[in-house]
Design a protein around this motif. Structure first.
Motif, PDB file in Angstrom:
ATOM      1  N   LEU A  93       0.867  -1.171   0.000  1.00 42.59           N
ATOM      2  CA  LEU A  93       0.000   0.000   0.000  1.00 42.59           C
ATOM      3  C   LEU A  93       0.908   1.226   0.000  1.00 42.59           C
ATOM      4  O   LEU A  93       1.630   1.481   0.973  1.00 42.59           O
ATOM      5  N   LEU A  94       0.875   1.993  -1.101  1.00 42.97           N
ATOM      6  CA  LEU A  94       1.771   3.119  -1.303  1.00 42.97           C
ATOM      7  C   LEU A  94       1.000   4.431  -1.191  1.00 42.97           C
ATOM      8  O   LEU A  94      -0.115   4.552  -1.692  1.00 42.97           O
ATOM      9  N   ALA A  95       1.620   5.414  -0.550  1.00 41.76           N
ATOM     10  CA  ALA A  95       0.986   6.722  -0.390  1.00 41.76           C
ATOM     11  C   ALA A  95       2.057   7.803  -0.353  1.00 41.76           C
ATOM     12  O   ALA A  95       3.256   7.518  -0.191  1.00 41.76           O
ATOM     13  N   ARG A  96       1.630   9.048  -0.498  1.00 41.27           N
ATOM     14  CA  ARG A  96       2.566  10.157  -0.430  1.00 41.27           C
ATOM     15  C   ARG A  96       3.131  10.265   0.996  1.00 41.27           C
ATOM     16  O   ARG A  96       2.431   9.944   1.976  1.00 41.27           O
ATOM     17  N   PRO A  97       4.380  10.691   1.118  1.00 46.67           N
ATOM     18  CA  PRO A  97       4.962  10.837   2.464  1.00 46.67           C
ATOM     19  C   PRO A  97       4.084  11.692   3.371  1.00 46.67           C
ATOM     20  O   PRO A  97       3.532  12.713   2.952  1.00 46.67           O
ATOM     21  N   GLY A  98       3.926  11.251   4.593  1.00 43.50           N
ATOM     22  CA  GLY A  98       3.118  11.967   5.568  1.00 43.50           C
ATOM     23  C   GLY A  98       1.672  11.530   5.615  1.00 43.50           C
ATOM     24  O   GLY A  98       0.911  11.987   6.481  1.00 43.50           O
ATOM     25  N   THR A  99       1.241  10.650   4.707  1.00 44.23           N
ATOM     26  CA  THR A  99      -0.147  10.179   4.687  1.00 44.23           C
ATOM     27  C   THR A  99      -0.359   9.150   5.793  1.00 44.23           C
ATOM     28  O   THR A  99       0.463   8.249   5.984  1.00 44.23           O
ATOM     29  N   SER A 100      -1.450   9.272   6.513  1.00 46.68           N
ATOM     30  CA  SER A 100      -1.776   8.285   7.534  1.00 46.68           C
ATOM     31  C   SER A 100      -2.780   7.281   6.973  1.00 46.68           C
ATOM     32  O   SER A 100      -3.543   7.603   6.054  1.00 46.68           O
ATOM     33  N   LEU A 101      -2.774   6.099   7.526  1.00 46.46           N
ATOM     34  CA  LEU A 101      -3.693   5.065   7.067  1.00 46.46           C
ATOM     35  C   LEU A 101      -5.141   5.511   7.255  1.00 46.46           C
ATOM     36  O   LEU A 101      -5.999   5.259   6.392  1.00 46.46           O
ATOM     37  N   ALA A 168       3.092  -3.254   3.980  1.00 46.73           N
ATOM     38  CA  ALA A 168       3.732  -4.128   2.998  1.00 46.73           C
ATOM     39  C   ALA A 168       2.948  -5.421   2.826  1.00 46.73           C
ATOM     40  O   ALA A 168       2.298  -5.899   3.761  1.00 46.73           O
ATOM     41  N   ASP A 169       2.997  -5.952   1.617  1.00 46.87           N
ATOM     42  CA  ASP A 169       2.471  -7.283   1.297  1.00 46.87           C
ATOM     43  C   ASP A 169       1.011  -7.445   1.738  1.00 46.87           C
ATOM     44  O   ASP A 169       0.688  -8.252   2.595  1.00 46.87           O
ATOM     45  N   ILE A 170       0.123  -6.684   1.092  1.00 44.05           N
ATOM     46  CA  ILE A 170      -1.299  -6.704   1.478  1.00 44.05           C
ATOM     47  C   ILE A 170      -2.118  -7.669   0.614  1.00 44.05           C
ATOM     48  O   ILE A 170      -3.333  -7.734   0.750  1.00 44.05           O
ATOM     49  N   GLY A 171      -1.467  -8.401  -0.288  1.00 45.69           N
ATOM     50  CA  GLY A 171      -2.191  -9.363  -1.118  1.00 45.69           C
ATOM     51  C   GLY A 171      -2.776 -10.483  -0.285  1.00 45.69           C
ATOM     52  O   GLY A 171      -2.183 -10.921   0.707  1.00 45.69           O
TER      53      GLY A 171
END
Length: 308
Positions: A93-101, A168-171
């Motif tokens: 799961l990729l997001a812009r730096p500083g993004t929270s879940l 990481a590894d969310i499949g």
């Protein structure tokens, strides 16, 4: 004068699993990799001569056939498979730096990618919208551009687009693998290695026993089938073509014999190529179908024909 290096097209943008497959297939060869917008564009580039080859996904261990590739091979201008490779599929799961879940409201991925992360999304981000994109890397690019909150993509896409890995590894399926093929314009197949695969498209009559009769041609020659699936002919509902993978090479007497039989039956729509297997081993050839058995039988028939 021809190009010093070959140009290979692949489904872009940069950072896709297809790029990873293309790099594996290129190995140490002199190749320029060119990301394009769709699989169809990549294959049309090969047909037109704008590219020497194209890398495309053929099947997934999770979702099965990749329809666009198989339909292009069945309905488009002829191409040949000359190589294959297998790529392990891992989604971060990729997001812009500083993004929270907790702030994620949209997650982009290719439809096949969403199929593999759906259970994780339902558990961890049930309110997030699942956005379909042309590729997983395209989703990562959209996140970098601010159009999506997050993307499910290959870890390498994070580095390419300046994104952080939130999880990481969310499949859902561990050890998921996708098979990719290298496609070229029709020509001489790669030399046999002793561990090869032959791919075909069959056109079988729609009457009782028609498919069985065609498959019996393989069985009677000791040829092992590794894949058989149907695709619509686009002519009438309920009428299908069959895509077949089989152990062996067109240079093998048994395979050449079965291909000739399929031609006589008018059941062979296309020979898609014979090429080295990337994983696994061919089933041992039945004793009656080895090159020696074919040669001995032909020699005996010849002696009888001569009256010996």
């Amino acid at each position: 004068m021809g190009r010093a290096t070959e140009r290979w097209a692949y489904l872009g943008p940069e950072g896709t699993f297809t790029e990873q497959a293309a790099r594996a297939l290129a190995a140490a060869a002199a190749v320029d990799l060119d990301p394009v917008g769709t699989v169809s564009v990549a294959l049309d580039d090969v047909r037109s001569g704008r590219a020497d080859a194209a890398c495309a996904a053929m099947e997934s261990s999770v979702e099965g056939a990749v329809p666009v590739t198989q339909d292009e091979l069945t309905h488009g201008a002829p191409l040949r498979i000359t190589a294959e490779t297998y790529v392990p599929i891992t989604f971060d799961l990729l997001a812009r730096p500083g993004t929270s879940l907790a702030s994620i409201r949209s997650v982009g991925a290719h439809p096949h990618g969403h199929a593999q992360i759906r259970p994780w999304l339902a558990r961890s981000l049930p309110a997030a919208a699942a956005v379909m994109t042309a590729s997983n890397a395209a989703a990562a690019a959209a996140v970098a551009a601010g159009d999506l909150d997050a993307a499910a993509a290959a870890p390498v896409a994070g580095a390419r687009y300046g994104l952080d890995t939130l999880v990481a590894d969310i499949g859902d399926v561990r050890d998921a693998v996708t098979r990719f093929v290298l496609l070229r314009r029709p020509g001489r197949p790669p030399a046999p290695t002793g561990n090869d695969r032959t791919s075909l498209v069959l056109s079988v009559g729609n009457h009782p026993g028609s498919l069985l009769a065609v498959l019996a041609e393989f069985a009677s020659r000791g040829i092992n089938l590794t894949r058989l699936e149907s695709r619509p002919t686009r002519s009438k509902l309920g009428i299908y073509y069959f895509l077949v993978d089989a152990d062996g090479h067109l240079a093998d007497p048994a395979m050449a014999d079965v291909v000739a039989a399929l031609i006589r039956r008018q059941a062979l729509l296309r020979w898609l190529g014979s090429y080295p297997r990337a994983a696994g081993l061919n089933d041992p050839t039945a004793e009656f179908a080895t090159p020696t058995a074919y040669a001995d039988a032909a020699a005996q028939v010849g002696r009888w024909q001569r009256g010996d």
